[in-house]
Design a protein around this motif. Structure first.
Motif, PDB file in Angstrom:
ATOM      1  N   ASP A 115       0.815  -1.226   0.000  1.00  0.00           N
ATOM      2  CA  ASP A 115       0.000   0.000   0.000  1.00  0.00           C
ATOM      3  C   ASP A 115       0.842   1.267   0.000  1.00  0.00           C
ATOM      4  O   ASP A 115       0.302   2.377   0.014  1.00  0.00           O
ATOM      5  CB  ASP A 115      -0.931   0.018   1.219  1.00  0.00           C
ATOM      6  N   ASN A 116       2.170   1.105   0.007  1.00  0.00           N
ATOM      7  CA  ASN A 116       3.058   2.269   0.042  1.00  0.00           C
ATOM      8  C   ASN A 116       3.413   2.712  -1.385  1.00  0.00           C
ATOM      9  O   ASN A 116       3.900   1.920  -2.186  1.00  0.00           O
ATOM     10  CB  ASN A 116       4.336   1.922   0.821  1.00  0.00           C
ATOM     11  N   GLU A 117       3.173   3.967  -1.679  1.00  0.00           N
ATOM     12  CA  GLU A 117       3.340   4.470  -3.049  1.00  0.00           C
ATOM     13  C   GLU A 117       4.792   4.417  -3.514  1.00  0.00           C
ATOM     14  O   GLU A 117       5.077   4.083  -4.664  1.00  0.00           O
ATOM     15  CB  GLU A 117       2.801   5.899  -3.139  1.00  0.00           C
ATOM     16  N   ILE A 118       5.723   4.758  -2.626  1.00  0.00           N
ATOM     17  CA  ILE A 118       7.143   4.742  -3.003  1.00  0.00           C
ATOM     18  C   ILE A 118       7.593   3.312  -3.317  1.00  0.00           C
ATOM     19  O   ILE A 118       8.343   3.081  -4.277  1.00  0.00           O
ATOM     20  CB  ILE A 118       8.012   5.358  -1.887  1.00  0.00           C
ATOM     21  N   PHE A 119       7.105   2.348  -2.524  1.00  0.00           N
ATOM     22  CA  PHE A 119       7.429   0.943  -2.775  1.00  0.00           C
ATOM     23  C   PHE A 119       6.932   0.531  -4.163  1.00  0.00           C
ATOM     24  O   PHE A 119       7.666  -0.078  -4.948  1.00  0.00           O
ATOM     25  CB  PHE A 119       6.802   0.047  -1.699  1.00  0.00           C
ATOM     26  N   ASN A 120       5.683   0.854  -4.485  1.00  0.00           N
ATOM     27  CA  ASN A 120       5.112   0.483  -5.781  1.00  0.00           C
ATOM     28  C   ASN A 120       5.842   1.177  -6.935  1.00  0.00           C
ATOM     29  O   ASN A 120       6.035   0.584  -8.001  1.00  0.00           O
ATOM     30  CB  ASN A 120       3.621   0.826  -5.818  1.00  0.00           C
ATOM     31  N   MET A 121       6.258   2.411  -6.702  1.00  0.00           N
ATOM     32  CA  MET A 121       7.013   3.128  -7.723  1.00  0.00           C
ATOM     33  C   MET A 121       8.346   2.425  -7.996  1.00  0.00           C
ATOM     34  O   MET A 121       8.706   2.180  -9.156  1.00  0.00           O
ATOM     35  CB  MET A 121       7.273   4.568  -7.268  1.00  0.00           C
ATOM     36  N   ASN A 122       9.057   2.060  -6.932  1.00  0.00           N
ATOM     37  CA  ASN A 122      10.347   1.390  -7.093  1.00  0.00           C
ATOM     38  C   ASN A 122      10.202  -0.007  -7.690  1.00  0.00           C
ATOM     39  O   ASN A 122      11.045  -0.451  -8.474  1.00  0.00           O
ATOM     40  CB  ASN A 122      11.081   1.327  -5.753  1.00  0.00           C
ATOM     41  N   MET A 123       9.125  -0.692  -7.306  1.00  0.00           N
ATOM     42  CA  MET A 123       8.840  -2.007  -7.900  1.00  0.00           C
ATOM     43  C   MET A 123       8.611  -1.838  -9.408  1.00  0.00           C
ATOM     44  O   MET A 123       9.115  -2.626 -10.227  1.00  0.00           O
ATOM     45  CB  MET A 123       7.596  -2.611  -7.242  1.00  0.00           C
ATOM     46  N   ALA A 156       5.229  -3.524 -15.298  1.00  0.00           N
ATOM     47  CA  ALA A 156       5.655  -2.220 -14.775  1.00  0.00           C
ATOM     48  C   ALA A 156       4.515  -1.216 -14.897  1.00  0.00           C
ATOM     49  O   ALA A 156       4.238  -0.445 -13.968  1.00  0.00           O
ATOM     50  CB  ALA A 156       6.883  -1.719 -15.534  1.00  0.00           C
ATOM     51  N   ALA A 157       3.832  -1.243 -16.044  1.00  0.00           N
ATOM     52  CA  ALA A 157       2.716  -0.319 -16.286  1.00  0.00           C
ATOM     53  C   ALA A 157       1.622  -0.498 -15.240  1.00  0.00           C
ATOM     54  O   ALA A 157       0.994   0.480 -14.821  1.00  0.00           O
ATOM     55  CB  ALA A 157       2.152  -0.531 -17.690  1.00  0.00           C
ATOM     56  N   GLU A 158       1.392  -1.743 -14.786  1.00  0.00           N
ATOM     57  CA  GLU A 158       0.346  -2.011 -13.778  1.00  0.00           C
ATOM     58  C   GLU A 158       0.649  -1.264 -12.480  1.00  0.00           C
ATOM     59  O   GLU A 158      -0.252  -0.683 -11.852  1.00  0.00           O
ATOM     60  CB  GLU A 158       0.242  -3.509 -13.516  1.00  0.00           C
ATOM     61  N   TYR A 159       1.931  -1.278 -12.062  1.00  0.00           N
ATOM     62  CA  TYR A 159       2.318  -0.570 -10.829  1.00  0.00           C
ATOM     63  C   TYR A 159       2.199   0.943 -11.017  1.00  0.00           C
ATOM     64  O   TYR A 159       1.709   1.654 -10.133  1.00  0.00           O
ATOM     65  CB  TYR A 159       3.755  -0.935 -10.432  1.00  0.00           C
ATOM     66  N   TYR A 160       2.649   1.431 -12.172  1.00  0.00           N
ATOM     67  CA  TYR A 160       2.562   2.872 -12.435  1.00  0.00           C
ATOM     68  C   TYR A 160       1.104   3.328 -12.542  1.00  0.00           C
ATOM     69  O   TYR A 160       0.732   4.391 -12.034  1.00  0.00           O
ATOM     70  CB  TYR A 160       3.299   3.215 -13.733  1.00  0.00           C
ATOM     71  N   VAL A 169      -1.025   6.364 -10.687  1.00  0.00           N
ATOM     72  CA  VAL A 169      -1.725   7.390 -11.470  1.00  0.00           C
ATOM     73  C   VAL A 169      -3.210   7.425 -11.121  1.00  0.00           C
ATOM     74  O   VAL A 169      -3.812   8.496 -10.993  1.00  0.00           O
ATOM     75  CB  VAL A 169      -1.517   7.143 -12.986  1.00  0.00           C
ATOM     76  N   GLU A 170      -3.793   6.255 -10.916  1.00  0.00           N
ATOM     77  CA  GLU A 170      -5.218   6.165 -10.572  1.00  0.00           C
ATOM     78  C   GLU A 170      -5.508   6.852  -9.235  1.00  0.00           C
ATOM     79  O   GLU A 170      -6.539   7.498  -9.068  1.00  0.00           O
ATOM     80  CB  GLU A 170      -5.645   4.690 -10.527  1.00  0.00           C
ATOM     81  N   ARG A 171      -4.588   6.713  -8.283  1.00  0.00           N
ATOM     82  CA  ARG A 171      -4.761   7.355  -6.965  1.00  0.00           C
ATOM     83  C   ARG A 171      -4.812   8.876  -7.081  1.00  0.00           C
ATOM     84  O   ARG A 171      -5.418   9.560  -6.266  1.00  0.00           O
ATOM     85  CB  ARG A 171      -3.603   6.981  -6.026  1.00  0.00           C
ATOM     86  N   LYS A 225      -5.708  10.582  -9.986  1.00  0.00           N
ATOM     87  CA  LYS A 225      -6.316  10.856 -11.295  1.00  0.00           C
ATOM     88  C   LYS A 225      -6.892  12.271 -11.412  1.00  0.00           C
ATOM     89  O   LYS A 225      -7.020  12.801 -12.516  1.00  0.00           O
ATOM     90  CB  LYS A 225      -7.399   9.818 -11.608  1.00  0.00           C
ATOM     91  N   ASP A 226      -7.212  12.878 -10.267  1.00  0.00           N
ATOM     92  CA  ASP A 226      -7.769  14.235 -10.311  1.00  0.00           C
ATOM     93  C   ASP A 226      -6.697  15.313 -10.378  1.00  0.00           C
ATOM     94  O   ASP A 226      -6.994  16.482 -10.643  1.00  0.00           O
ATOM     95  CB  ASP A 226      -8.669  14.478  -9.089  1.00  0.00           C
ATOM     96  N   ASN A 227      -5.458  14.933 -10.095  1.00  0.00           N
ATOM     97  CA  ASN A 227      -4.354  15.904 -10.151  1.00  0.00           C
ATOM     98  C   ASN A 227      -3.032  15.167 -10.372  1.00  0.00           C
ATOM     99  O   ASN A 227      -2.366  14.775  -9.426  1.00  0.00           O
ATOM    100  CB  ASN A 227      -4.295  16.730  -8.870  1.00  0.00           C
ATOM    101  N   LEU A 228      -2.671  14.992 -11.624  1.00  0.00           N
ATOM    102  CA  LEU A 228      -1.437  14.273 -11.950  1.00  0.00           C
ATOM    103  C   LEU A 228      -0.186  15.076 -11.618  1.00  0.00           C
ATOM    104  O   LEU A 228       0.925  14.544 -11.680  1.00  0.00           O
ATOM    105  CB  LEU A 228      -1.427  13.874 -13.432  1.00  0.00           C
ATOM    106  N   ASN A 229      -0.364  16.341 -11.236  1.00  0.00           N
ATOM    107  CA  ASN A 229       0.793  17.137 -10.796  1.00  0.00           C
ATOM    108  C   ASN A 229       1.383  16.578  -9.502  1.00  0.00           C
ATOM    109  O   ASN A 229       2.518  16.908  -9.148  1.00  0.00           O
ATOM    110  CB  ASN A 229       0.386  18.595 -10.577  1.00  0.00           C
TER     111      ASN A 229
END
Length: 644
Positions: free
Chosen positions: A437-445, A459-463, A467-469, A471-475
């Motif tokens: 559930d940790n975003e940094i972990f999923n990014m590194n994975m 890789a795209a599945e993790y990214y 992005v879905e989390r 989705k209202d502000n990709l910044n």
């Protein structure tokens, strides 16, 4: 602090100055009376009080030291002296003087001071015992209990105490509102924290504006006192911290810049907390300056407790391991006070990486094992708990997961730098159950999979999950996540998805700029730089470099150390392949367009460095984007003459 009752006559204008908060004016008049020998007891007592009110505790200590020796029967002087010593961080001396006070009428005040001293020594159980000796359960006792609970990381319970104190008090109290905001901040309830911060800042500004009318000298003194004691400094620093935690570093910088301006206008020096926070939020702009500021703060007794820890982490982040090692050796007291045992082990493993990577991996494994054991225990406790208890355990679990991700990421980096990406993936995969559930972990994975051929879909599945989390502000999404996801789509022949993602990024950047025209965002630009680099790596320089250059406009806003890195990598590759006659140009104006672009880069890149910390003045001149652009321009002019 109260003024000691003295049966003497002091001119009414001095009392008027004190009542109006014009303490410096009162000090000036009282100091003249000292030299004239007028009633020293009354004069010294009022001087001590005035010095205390403006935060000049050292002079206040001298006043009360004199009074306590000359008038030993009036033990309130001792109490004030001890309080001033506590304020300057001299806890041992303050505690010793407090212990010597035996006046029963001062009993409760003495116990409260002793509790504060124990609190300052991080002995919270002792502080609690002193508070129990205070007879009545007044508001200060309730608030003090809340402070102890806060230090014990029981933020939910601390919040209850502060709310209880708020009900007991009539009207607005800035410190209590700040304590409530701080609890919400620690519980990551940022919107609730911001509600209280807004009230503090609004009330402070109202109070400050009232002090802006009158004689300039008196007005400035009142203004300085109001800014210092209104809670504005603490509240704005907390607001900046919230923005920084949310990833809004630029907003945090602006808050601190405005605060610094207010302090300067009020004639106040920048306080250690503001100075510390400026160093932290500015680290990506000038790492060397931030490190220098934190080093400077180590000599300040009022520096935030996080200073030493943050300095060590910055040294490690930028691979200055020798500096980190020397700091731990030369300042063992600070290390034992501010660095927890598990963090100390982690830092030692980081330092060990360069000397012996295998030993560093073993050290990381030991830390990882201790964290997973803690998480297993917390998981069981969480199943059996409920209410505030479960929330507290969940917060503790989250904090340990964040530390675990930090450790496992550094272990994985050893394999990453050896280009063993399959092993990098294996390291992350072994802890997926704990960190999923940790975003940094999923990014590194995702990164570890991205670097392996035929794993772009995974890789795209993790990214995509990240992005879905957002989705209202990709910044809010890390630039490399967006860039790599775009490349995954291109590798998977799903160019429509890549185009849609780029369009969404551009849309969200536009919305942010509409809200605040001063906002500068690099997400759309950076993703296109990465895509351009991909085309250049496939020797399609005319398309790749054209894409990169287009996305660097306006240059004065988008040119930086990182964006220039992409440009020069592709330019070097282009020059190499052109000179080796491995490519041919279709567009005869291409090199000329590159030269025109580099001329603009020269103009705007004079103050942009290409490395973190140049060693000499000569290095500083050469290590700029402008210098490198001029170098490339000269080479391209030669190639233009040769190849037309």
């Amino acid at each position: 602090m109260e003024r000691a009752p003295i049966s003497t006559i002091i001119s009414s204008d001095i009392y008027k100055d004190i009542e109006n908060g014009e303490f410096k004016a009162a000090i000036e008049k009282l100091s003249k009376k000292v030299s004239s020998g007028e009633n020293p007891r009354a004069v010294y007592s009022l001087l001590g009080y005035c010095h205390f009110q403006i935060g000049n505790y050292k002079d206040a200590i001298n006043m009360y030291d004199y009074l306590s020796k000359v008038y030993p029967d009036y033990q309130e002087y001792k109490l004030y002296q001890a309080l001033c010593l506590y304020k300057t961080g001299k806890l041992e001396t303050a505690g010793r003087i407090a212990d010597s006070i035996d006046d029963p009428s001062l009993g409760e005040k003495v116990e409260q001071l002793k509790a504060a001293v124990s609190f300052g020594r991080h002995n919270y159980s002792e502080a609690r015992e002193h508070l129990k000796k205070v007879g009545k359960k007044d508001v200060s006792g309730v608030i003090n209990e809340g402070c102890i609970l806060f230090k014990e990381k029981k933020f939910g319970e601390a919040l209850k105490k502060f709310r209880e104190g708020k009900k007991m008090l009539v009207g607005y109290h800035s410190q209590l509102y700040y304590n409530i905001a701080l609890c919400h901040y620690r519980m990551e309830e940022y919107e609730e924290a911001l509600k209280y911060i807004k009230i503090i800042v609004q009330k402070s500004r109202e109070a400050v504006s009232k002090q802006s009318v009158g004689e300039e000298e008196k007005c400035n003194e009142k203004l300085a006192h109001e800014v210092k004691h209104s809670g504005m400094i603490e509240a704005l620093n907390l607001r900046a911290a919230i923005e920084y935690e949310r990833g809004n570093a630029e907003k945090a910088k602006k808050i601190l810049k405005d605060l610094s301006s207010t302090l300067s206008k009020s004639g106040l020096q920048k306080d250690p907390t503001t100075y510390h926070n400026e160093a932290i939020v500015g680290v990506n702009d000038n790492c060397a300056e931030s490190i220098s500021k934190l080093n400077e703060l180590l000599n300040d007794s009022e520096a935030p407790p996080e200073t030493f820890q943050n300095l060590i982490h910055l040294y490690c982040k930028y691979r200055f391991f020798d500096f980190a090692s020397d700091m731990l050796k030369t300042k063992p007291q600070l290390a034992s006070k501010y660095i927890k045992p598990d963090e100390h082990e982690y830092i030692k493993a980081l330092i060990q990486e360069e000397k012996d990577p295998e030993l560093a991996i073993k050290q990381y494994d030991g830390i990882i094992k201790s964290y997973t054991k803690k998480l297993d225990k917390l998981a069981k406790k969480l199943e059996q708990s409920g209410g505030d208890s479960s929330k507290s355990i969940a917060n503790e679990k989250k904090a340990i997961v964040e530390r675990l991700v930090c450790v496992v990421s550094n272990k994985a980096r050893i394999y990453w730098e050896a280009k063993n990406f399959a092993k990098t993936e294996e390291v992350f995969a072994s802890l997926k159950d704990y960190c999923k559930d940790n975003e940094i972990f999923n990014m590194n994975m995702g990164h570890s999979l991205f670097m392996q051929k035929k794993k772009h879909e995974r890789a795209a599945e993790y990214y995509e999950e990240i992005v879905e989390r957002h989705k209202d502000n990709l910044n809010e999404v890390d630039i490399f996540v967006l860039a790599n996801l775009s490349l995954c789509y291109i590798y998977m022949d799903e160019n429509e998805k890549a185009e849609k993602l780029l369009a969404t990024i551009k849309k969200h950047e536009g919305e942010a700029i509409m809200k605040n025209p001063k906002t500068v965002l690099f997400h759309h630009c950076s993703v296109n730089l990465v895509i351009g680099t991909l085309y250049c790596s496939k020797s399609n320089f005319e398309f790749g470099l054209d894409l990169i250059i287009k996305n660097l406009y306006p240059i004065e806003e988008k040119l930086g150390t990182d964006t220039w890195h992409y440009v020069k990598r592709c330019l070097l590759s282009f020059i190499e392949q052109l000179t080796k006659k491995q490519i041919a140009l279709n567009d005869p104006t291409f090199i000329g367009n590159l030269i025109s672009f580099l001329e603009e880069v020269q103009t705007h890149g004079k103050n942009i460095t290409t490395i973190i910390s140049p060693n000499t003045e000569q290095d500083k001149e050469k290590c700029t984007v402008a210098y490198e652009a001029d170098y490339f321009k000269k080479i391209l002019k030669q190639l233009q003459e040769k190849y037309g």
